[in-house]
Enzyme design. Structure first.
Site, mmCIF file in Angstrom:
data_model
loop_
_atom_site.group_PDB
_atom_site.id
_atom_site.type_symbol
_atom_site.label_atom_id
_atom_site.label_comp_id
_atom_site.label_asym_id
_atom_site.label_seq_id
_atom_site.Cartn_x
_atom_site.Cartn_y
_atom_site.Cartn_z
ATOM 1 N N GLU A 246 -5.411 2.881 -6.160
ATOM 2 C CA GLU A 246 -5.399 1.504 -5.655
ATOM 3 C C GLU A 246 -4.977 0.636 -6.819
ATOM 4 O OE1 GLU A 246 -5.647 -2.158 -4.859
ATOM 5 O OE2 GLU A 246 -7.612 -1.779 -5.730
ATOM 6 N N CYS A 280 -6.779 -8.094 -7.423
ATOM 7 C CA CYS A 280 -5.479 -7.500 -7.124
ATOM 8 C C CYS A 280 -4.830 -8.130 -5.899
ATOM 9 C CB CYS A 280 -5.601 -5.991 -6.952
ATOM 10 S SG CYS A 280 -6.808 -5.472 -5.721
#
Length: 490
Positions: A246, A280
């Site tokens: 991720e 993110c």
């Protein structure tokens, strides 16, 4: 002063690697100091996890469940202390780190539900027996944690991994070692058997040694695209190992039609500057339709962003955001802003360092409309860009012009616009009139392209923590009434 900071086979040990330290991002005062794990320490941690795996995998699920629930109860009991530890290391305000610890607690319930629904046992009746689906743990999983959510995000890997019956070697970010240490102490207090979780502290050399270990059966990573790509290359040619990545995003927020300007500005602020831009999913690009409505939105955005309260994690009243993770990170953000301006970007709000040597930065907003060669990078801090567009098709094209594919959002009252975006967007998270940084733990979290694979840290994390075992079963064996052509028992 250095101290035993590695947790291997149920014991705290001194690392054999180089000494490293952590300082307060705001005032650079020392917080933590210890020796990193060298190759032999990493090998010992992996061997301990390998030795503990058979017994842990055979432990009844109900016992693994109870241990994880005890860990959640300890998180609740020590919430304030752990939140303060996270705040000191990251400089995030207290209000935000309290929500992080609460998310760690909530992740236990989500992971328990996900285990049963996505990786439990299911059975389908057949005419002469049954088809049964079970799931089995991979073995030893390496977990690499990030610094922006040093409690919550590693927890999103570790909890489902343990529930599935895996053992873990955890390598936290070298920028948040104390949070990891405090978290491991709670696992130890919960009664975790020796070797089930092991922790190795350190930087790149420690991480490379862990990724290279022949004793791991998979690697679960949350962090930057650069590190993720490096790990992918390091594990190339090893399809027997599960690799869940991720990574980051160069995410776009499309501001199309505005009914309430302040509501739209609040959404943009939450999307771009929450956690000092260190999520993110933060919006690195805000796409605004040309015209007077868009002009008014940008003017109000700059006005509100310039007035954001920024300060220490424990300041009262509480700030909206603290600093970035380190003084070095602040330097990188200022350099990124300088580069965008050198390309021809126009500073609508100039990001500034608030104190010499500090990681405290004010927000920056740069208009890069029409600027050529803008880097397709994730600037991990309180810096966002404005890009003006003429029509919605152009906005969607701009949003998709990135190697990443994590998140995209739309501000608009029109459902038709959102349906259009859903069809065209190349992103794992697509939000409508919600901040890009908003996500549900009950939904997949992750993206495509350079944003990674699989869906770590959420409901779907159970998928990569166990492999499916399919069985055709019958309690008795009888000769079929109809035999295959060419087969005879006469």
């Amino acid at each position: 002063m250095s101290h035993p900071a590695l947790f291997i086979n149920g014991a705290w040990q001194q690392g054999r690697g180089a000494e490293f330290s952590k300082t307060d991002p705001v005032d650079n005062q020392p917080l933590w100091q210890a020796n990193a794990a060298d190759g032999s320490d990493v090998a010992a941690a992996c061997e301990a996890a390998r030795a503990a795996f058979p017994a842990w995998a055979r432990t009844p699920f109900e016992q693994r469940e109870q241990l994880v629930k005890r860990f959640a109860a300890l998180l609740e009991e020590h919430k304030s202390h752990l939140a303060a530890t996270i705040s000191r290391e990251t400089s995030k305000p207290r209000w935000e780190t309290l929500t992080e610890v609460q998310a760690m607690i909530g992740k236990v319930a989500i992971s328990l539900q996900a285990y049963q629904v996505r990786t439990g046992v299911s059975q389908t009746a057949m005419a002469d027996g049954a088809s049964v689906l079970r799931h089995r743990p991979h073995g030893v999983l390496a977990v690499f944690g990030p610094y922006n959510f040093p409690g919550h995000l590693p927890n999103g890997h570790i909890v489902p991994a343990l529930l599935a019956g895996n053992t873990v070697v955890f390598k936290p970010s070298e920028l948040t070692p104390q949070t990891a240490e405090e978290t491991l102490k709670l696992w130890q207090q919960a009664g975790l058997p020796d070797g089930v979780i092991n922790m190795v502290q350190g930087g790149r050399e420690t991480g490379e040694a862990l990724a290279a270990s022949t004793d791991i059966d998979g690697l679960l990573f949350t962090g930057s695209a650069g590190t993720g790509y490096h790990l992918h290359r390091q594990l190339a040619g090893q399809p027997e190992k599960i690799l869940a990545l991720e990574m980051g995003g160069n995410n776009a927020l499309i501001v199309d039609q505005i009914e309430d300007c302040d509501a739209a500005v609040n959404l943009a602020i939450q999307s771009a500057f929450i956690s000092a831009g260190q999520r993110c999913t933060c919006s690195r690009r805000i796409l605004v339709k040309r015209g007077s409505e868009g002009d008014a939105f940008i003017e109000r955005l700059v006005q509100v962003a310039s007035a954001l309260r920024i300060g220490r994690w424990d300041a009262e009243p509480q700030p909206f955001m603290g600093g970035v993770i380190s003084s070095a990170a602040a330097e990188k953000m200022l350099a990124a802003q300088h580069h965008l301006l050198s390309l021809g970007g126009k500073a609508l709000l100039t990001m500034q360092r608030l104190e010499s040597g500090s990681a405290l930065l004010s927000p920056g907003i740069i208009d890069v409309t029409g600027v050529r060669d803008v880097p397709d990078e994730e600037y991990f801090g309180p810096l966002t860009t404005i890009i003006r567009y003429n029509d919605f098709d152009e906005a969607v094209r701009i949003a998709n012009q990135t190697r990443y594919g994590l998140s995209v959002g739309l501000v608009s009252p029109q459902r038709e616009r959102f349906d259009h975006l859903l069809l065209e967007a190349r992103a794992g998270i697509v939000n409508w009139n919600k901040p890009l940084t908003g996500a549900s733990s009950a939904a997949p979290f992750g993206g495509v392209g350079a944003s990674g694979n699989h869906r770590p840290s959420a409901y779907y994390a159970a998928d990569y923590c166990a492999w499916p075992m399919a069985s055709l079963e019958s309690e008795s064996l009888t000769l079929p009434a109809s035999l295959s052509p060419g087969l005879s028992f006469n």
